[in-house]
Write a protein that holds these residues in place. Structure first.
Motif, PDB file in Angstrom:
ATOM      1  N   UNK A 656      11.097   7.150   4.560  1.00  0.00           N
ATOM      2  CA  UNK A 656      11.284   8.351   3.750  1.00  0.00           C
ATOM      3  C   UNK A 656      12.647   8.985   4.021  1.00  0.00           C
ATOM      4  N   UNK A 657      13.109   8.924   5.279  1.00  0.00           N
ATOM      5  CA  UNK A 657      14.460   9.405   5.578  1.00  0.00           C
ATOM      6  C   UNK A 657      15.505   8.568   4.848  1.00  0.00           C
ATOM      7  N   UNK A 658      15.295   7.271   4.840  1.00  0.00           N
ATOM      8  CA  UNK A 658      16.234   6.405   4.125  1.00  0.00           C
ATOM      9  C   UNK A 658      16.299   6.742   2.650  1.00  0.00           C
ATOM     10  N   UNK A 659      15.117   6.990   2.047  1.00  0.00           N
ATOM     11  CA  UNK A 659      15.083   7.393   0.642  1.00  0.00           C
ATOM     12  C   UNK A 659      15.824   8.708   0.425  1.00  0.00           C
ATOM     13  N   UNK A 660      15.625   9.656   1.352  1.00  0.00           N
ATOM     14  CA  UNK A 660      16.309  10.950   1.239  1.00  0.00           C
ATOM     15  C   UNK A 660      17.820  10.792   1.335  1.00  0.00           C
ATOM     16  N   UNK A 661      18.274   9.756   2.046  1.00  0.00           N
ATOM     17  CA  UNK A 661      19.719   9.495   2.170  1.00  0.00           C
ATOM     18  C   UNK A 661      20.267   8.726   0.977  1.00  0.00           C
ATOM     19  N   UNK A 662      19.390   8.406  -0.016  1.00  0.00           N
ATOM     20  CA  UNK A 662      19.850   7.722  -1.216  1.00  0.00           C
ATOM     21  C   UNK A 662      19.667   6.222  -1.189  1.00  0.00           C
ATOM     22  N   UNK A 663      18.878   5.711  -0.228  1.00  0.00           N
ATOM     23  CA  UNK A 663      18.675   4.270  -0.103  1.00  0.00           C
ATOM     24  C   UNK A 663      17.425   3.872  -0.891  1.00  0.00           C
ATOM     25  N   UNK A 664      17.615   3.125  -1.969  1.00  0.00           N
ATOM     26  CA  UNK A 664      16.473   2.697  -2.787  1.00  0.00           C
ATOM     27  C   UNK A 664      15.551   1.756  -2.010  1.00  0.00           C
ATOM     28  N   UNK A 665      16.128   1.034  -1.058  1.00  0.00           N
ATOM     29  CA  UNK A 665      15.317   0.129  -0.251  1.00  0.00           C
ATOM     30  C   UNK A 665      14.306   0.916   0.583  1.00  0.00           C
ATOM     31  N   UNK A 666      14.675   2.126   1.016  1.00  0.00           N
ATOM     32  CA  UNK A 666      13.742   2.958   1.761  1.00  0.00           C
ATOM     33  C   UNK A 666      12.520   3.285   0.925  1.00  0.00           C
ATOM     34  N   UNK A 667      12.740   3.660  -0.341  1.00  0.00           N
ATOM     35  CA  UNK A 667      11.612   3.946  -1.233  1.00  0.00           C
ATOM     36  C   UNK A 667      10.777   2.693  -1.466  1.00  0.00           C
ATOM     37  N   UNK A 668      11.443   1.555  -1.608  1.00  0.00           N
ATOM     38  CA  UNK A 668      10.727   0.292  -1.825  1.00  0.00           C
ATOM     39  C   UNK A 668       9.851  -0.056  -0.627  1.00  0.00           C
ATOM     40  N   UNK A 669      10.382   0.136   0.600  1.00  0.00           N
ATOM     41  CA  UNK A 669       9.603  -0.188   1.798  1.00  0.00           C
ATOM     42  C   UNK A 669       8.401   0.746   1.939  1.00  0.00           C
ATOM     43  N   UNK A 670       8.552   2.028   1.532  1.00  0.00           N
ATOM     44  CA  UNK A 670       7.401   2.934   1.537  1.00  0.00           C
ATOM     45  C   UNK A 670       6.312   2.374   0.621  1.00  0.00           C
ATOM     46  N   UNK A 671       6.715   1.921  -0.577  1.00  0.00           N
ATOM     47  CA  UNK A 671       5.750   1.376  -1.535  1.00  0.00           C
ATOM     48  C   UNK A 671       5.042   0.148  -0.971  1.00  0.00           C
ATOM     49  N   UNK A 672       5.802  -0.747  -0.357  1.00  0.00           N
ATOM     50  CA  UNK A 672       5.213  -1.969   0.207  1.00  0.00           C
ATOM     51  C   UNK A 672       4.216  -1.624   1.310  1.00  0.00           C
ATOM     52  N   UNK A 673       4.609  -0.687   2.186  1.00  0.00           N
ATOM     53  CA  UNK A 673       3.743  -0.303   3.290  1.00  0.00           C
ATOM     54  C   UNK A 673       2.451   0.338   2.775  1.00  0.00           C
ATOM     55  N   UNK A 674       2.585   1.208   1.780  1.00  0.00           N
ATOM     56  CA  UNK A 674       1.397   1.858   1.215  1.00  0.00           C
ATOM     57  C   UNK A 674       0.487   0.840   0.528  1.00  0.00           C
ATOM     58  N   UNK A 675       1.099  -0.138  -0.125  1.00  0.00           N
ATOM     59  CA  UNK A 675       0.300  -1.167  -0.793  1.00  0.00           C
ATOM     60  C   UNK A 675      -0.468  -2.003   0.229  1.00  0.00           C
ATOM     61  N   UNK A 676       0.184  -2.280   1.360  1.00  0.00           N
ATOM     62  CA  UNK A 676      -0.502  -3.017   2.423  1.00  0.00           C
ATOM     63  C   UNK A 676      -1.689  -2.226   2.955  1.00  0.00           C
ATOM     64  N   UNK A 677      -1.572  -0.900   2.899  1.00  0.00           N
ATOM     65  CA  UNK A 677      -2.644  -0.035   3.397  1.00  0.00           C
ATOM     66  C   UNK A 677      -3.697   0.237   2.335  1.00  0.00           C
ATOM     67  N   UNK A 678      -3.562  -0.384   1.161  1.00  0.00           N
ATOM     68  CA  UNK A 678      -4.553  -0.218   0.102  1.00  0.00           C
ATOM     69  C   UNK A 678      -4.394   1.051  -0.715  1.00  0.00           C
ATOM     70  N   UNK A 679      -3.284   1.722  -0.564  1.00  0.00           N
ATOM     71  CA  UNK A 679      -3.054   2.969  -1.312  1.00  0.00           C
ATOM     72  C   UNK A 679      -2.215   2.642  -2.555  1.00  0.00           C
ATOM     73  N   UNK A 680      -2.851   2.008  -3.514  1.00  0.00           N
ATOM     74  CA  UNK A 680      -2.121   1.477  -4.669  1.00  0.00           C
ATOM     75  C   UNK A 680      -1.507   2.561  -5.551  1.00  0.00           C
ATOM     76  N   UNK A 681      -2.200   3.673  -5.753  1.00  0.00           N
ATOM     77  CA  UNK A 681      -1.653   4.727  -6.615  1.00  0.00           C
ATOM     78  C   UNK A 681      -0.390   5.328  -6.011  1.00  0.00           C
ATOM     79  N   UNK A 682      -0.467   5.604  -4.693  1.00  0.00           N
ATOM     80  CA  UNK A 682       0.723   6.134  -4.025  1.00  0.00           C
ATOM     81  C   UNK A 682       1.838   5.099  -4.021  1.00  0.00           C
TER      82      UNK A 682
END
Length: 711
Positions: A656-682
């Motif tokens: 999330x810090x990476x995303x706040x710094x403008x890194x799109x990869x940070x947002x992508x990694x948040x999505x991947x991690x949430x998907x691994x945790x079964x939180x598909x909507x998030x």
């Protein structure tokens, strides 16, 4: 009379008695006036006067001094019957010298000047008012003498309307226009016996009422109108209200009053537009409730007030704010402008100094103050919106010799018009294009560049390229960089190189980078040709280029080609290749050769190959302070380390810090991690954020259409 003098003016009475008690002058004294000799003695009771000839006058009697001879100073009271004859030494007005109504010069008789325009007369032609018929009817009424008062607010056009009415109703009648405070009592005598009609012109009637006892009053008015004189006057509404509270207000009961409204009707504006004068046309289009006459008369005074305010000891910030509003209007942003926009623009004027001496609130208050009770420099609106006085904008647009609008102001105007639907983007673009074109035709290379940028922003690539080429030829290195990019995109690398190098040498970092890429590609080509021809140095350098690009296998082939030719200098590169592919023993062999040949860089690499120098620990490498990483991408990278180590909560924080710094990869990694945790909507929400920032994998995860994902 003496008793009254003694009671009301005791000092004067005492002086008179002292003079009268003196003995008569010696016989033969020279008389100062023809007539009988009068010696004066005041009796003891103080109520009688005895003259030398024995006549006695008691209180209340009248002593005629006109034919008397005085031997001593005399104090007395004389009642004079007004005959309105001129005083000695003051010449009579000469009616034969008075101008006819049709020849009266408006500027000399009270009409206020307006903006001068080359090739046009000092004043615009008269634009017909709706009340013209009423003025003419009043002047042409059956009665011989008339008193017509044209009433209205300041700058409503009273004077011009009244003069035009006189010129049309009685063009050949002579007009007398006395100066302010001039004695009018002489006029009945001057005009007595003259059968032809005359006009008495009294602009601002109130100043002609108190002329040291010689102003207009009911008896004089009756004498003049009785002789057929037409009195035409103007009067401000404030003065009218004040006169009504005084004895002079009786005159208004005798007048035919015609009121001139300040605001012009639709028909009046239409007639002004058709009058054939640019000043009238501008006023008809841009004046508001203040009306055309006020726009024309007050406008030049607004201009002078604004120009003088630029000095450091007056209102420099106020001047700059008004200038910002004018310049943005010149760019095509017509209508109210937000205050923050004026603030942003006015601070960029490098030629305006001492802004810090005037607070912003004071500057705005000064600019918003109505001049002459009619017009402000800046018209305030709701929600902090401001608009420059239309007259100022018109002068800047129509006049020559005024400074051009700064490039920074044009940038702001074009950006605002593009993003704010309150303004006409097309109009701003066309205004900019025309302004730049005029400057470009005059040889302004900067204007050529701006035309190219404008055309490029609108997708007009052919037009843009043409202007960039002309600007580059005129010495605009920024245009050379732009042209080089366009040529590169079209595959014309050889021609692009010259322009890119020109821009790069001038400090254009983007052009320098693009030129480097161009030369890098060209280096691959020519090093490949040298390698194919068996030149070992070319093979070595080409191998380095391949290795840096991650093409390990192709790099190794080039290194082997160099070795086959006995080129020992390739040893370090071969060692690096082996180290990167995990062959530490092979790397040690090559690096040892390089070290023994004096390669100091290879010495450090050899320690790594032998295990003597450990690689950086990931946590130490990507770690940083609590507020963020040393580099913008490090937060995301450190999060990945935490994820690999099983610290998912810490990983999520870093992503999330990476995303706040403008890194799109940070947002992508948040999505991947949430998907691994079964939180598909998030996860979809974060995939959408990453996709909006341009991350390819996120777009792929969304099926190539981020808009299909609901937040």
């Amino acid at each position: 009379m003496l008793s009254v003098l003694r009671r009301e003016q005791p000092e004067a009475f005492a002086e008179l008695r002292a003079i009268a008690s003196k003995p008569p002058a010696a016989p033969g004294a020279r008389s100062v006036a023809a007539g009988r000799d009068i010696g004066i003695a005041i009796t003891g009771d103080g109520n009688s006067v005895v003259t030398a000839d024995g006549a006695t006058y008691v209180s209340g009697d009248h002593l005629d001094f006109r034919d008397a001879t005085f031997h001593e100073p005399v104090i007395g009271v004389q009642h004079v019957r007004h005959t309105y004859e001129t005083r000695p030494g003051i010449p009579h007005p000469v009616p034969d010298d008075w101008p006819s109504a049709k020849d009266m010069e408006p500027l000399a008789h009270g009409v206020r000047p307006t903006r001068r325009v080359n090739g046009l007369p000092p004043l615009p032609p008269y634009a017909e008012r709706d009340i013209d018929d009423a003025v003419r009817s009043a002047l042409l009424a059956d009665s011989a003498g008339k008193f017509v008062v044209v009433l209205g607010e300041p700058y409503a056009g009273k004077t011009r309307t009244a003069l035009q009415g006189i010129a049309e109703a009685m063009p050949d009648v002579r007009v007398y226009a006395p100066g302010r405070g001039e004695d009018l009592r002489v006029l009945p005598t001057v005009l007595r016996g003259r059968p032809e009609p005359y006009v008495l012109w009294l602009d601002d009637l109130d100043v002609h009422l108190e002329a040291g006892g010689g102003g207009l009053e009911p008896r004089l008015l009756a004498q003049l109108t009785g002789q057929g004189v037409v009195l035409v006057a103007t009067l401000r509404e404030v003065a009218y209200d004040e006169l009504r509270q005084t004895a002079d207000g009786r005159l208004l009961d005798l007048a035919h009053i015609v009121e001139v409204p300040r605001e012009w009707s639709v028909g009046e504006r239409r007639r002004a537009l058709k009058a054939g004068d640019v000043r009238l046309a501008d006023a008809a289009l841009h004046s508001g409730p203040e009306g055309i006459a006020a726009y024309l008369a007050v406008g030049p005074q607004l201009w002078e007030d604004w120009q003088r305010a630029r000095r450091a000891d007056r209102h420099p910030r106020g001047h700059a704010l008004v200038r910002a509003a004018i310049d943005l209007a010149r760019c095509g942003l017509r209508g109210p402008l937000p205050q923050h926009l004026l603030t942003k623009v006015h601070e960029g004027y490098e030629d305006v100094t001492a802004l810090e001496r005037e607070p912003l609130a004071d500057a705005l208050a000064w600019a918003a103050e109505k001049r002459f009770g009619v017009l402000p420099l800046l018209c305030g609106g709701e929600a902090g919106m401001w608009e420059a006085a239309p007259y100022l904008v018109d002068v800047m647009l129509k006049g020559e010799g005024h400074p051009t609008v700064d490039s920074a102001v044009w940038d702001v105007a074009l950006e605002v018009a593009h993003t704010d639907t309150a303004y006409d983007h097309k109009a701003v673009v066309e205004t900019a294009r025309e302004a730049f074109r005029r400057a470009a035709e005059a040889g302004d290379g900067r204007a050529m560049l701006r035309l190219g940028l404008l055309a490029e922003s609108l997708g007009e690539r052919v037009v843009a390229e043409d202007w960039f080429r002309r600007a580059a030829e005129a010495g605009q290195t920024a245009a050379a960089g732009r042209l080089g990019r366009m040529l590169m995109e079209r595959g014309e690398e050889k021609e692009a190189e010259l322009f890119l190098e020109t821009a790069a040498e001038a400090g254009d970092s983007e052009a320098a980078t693009l030129l480097g890429k161009l030369l890098l590609g060209r280096a691959r080509r020519w090093l490949g040709a040298g390698s194919d021809a068996g030149v070992p140095e070319a093979a070595h350098l080409l191998g380095d280029l391949r290795l840096g690009s991650g093409e390990f296998d192709r790099a190794w082939v080039h290194y082997l080609n160099a070795e086959e030719c006995g080129y020992a200098a390739v040893a370090r590169s071969s060692g690096v290749h082996a180290l990167l592919t995990g062959s530490s023993e092979v790397a040690e062999v090559f690096l040892t050769r390089a070290v023994e040949a004096g390669d100091e860089v290879a010495a450090s690499l050899l320690k790594v190959a032998r295990g003597e120098l450990a690689m950086h620990d990931p946590e130490e490498y990507f770690g940083g302070d609590e507020d963020g990483r040393a580099y913008p991408l490090d937060a995301t990278h450190y999060g990945l380390v935490m994820e690999k180590q099983g610290h998912l909560d810490k990983a999520l924080v870093q992503y999330e810090k990476g995303h706040a710094h403008g890194d799109s990869y940070g947002a992508y990694r948040v999505a991947v991690l949430l998907e691994k945790q079964g939180k598909s909507d998030e996860a979809k929400t974060w995939y959408r954020k990453a996709a909006d920032m341009g991350h390819p994998a996120a777009k792929k995860a969304l099926g190539g259409n981020p808009d299909t994902v609901k937040e």
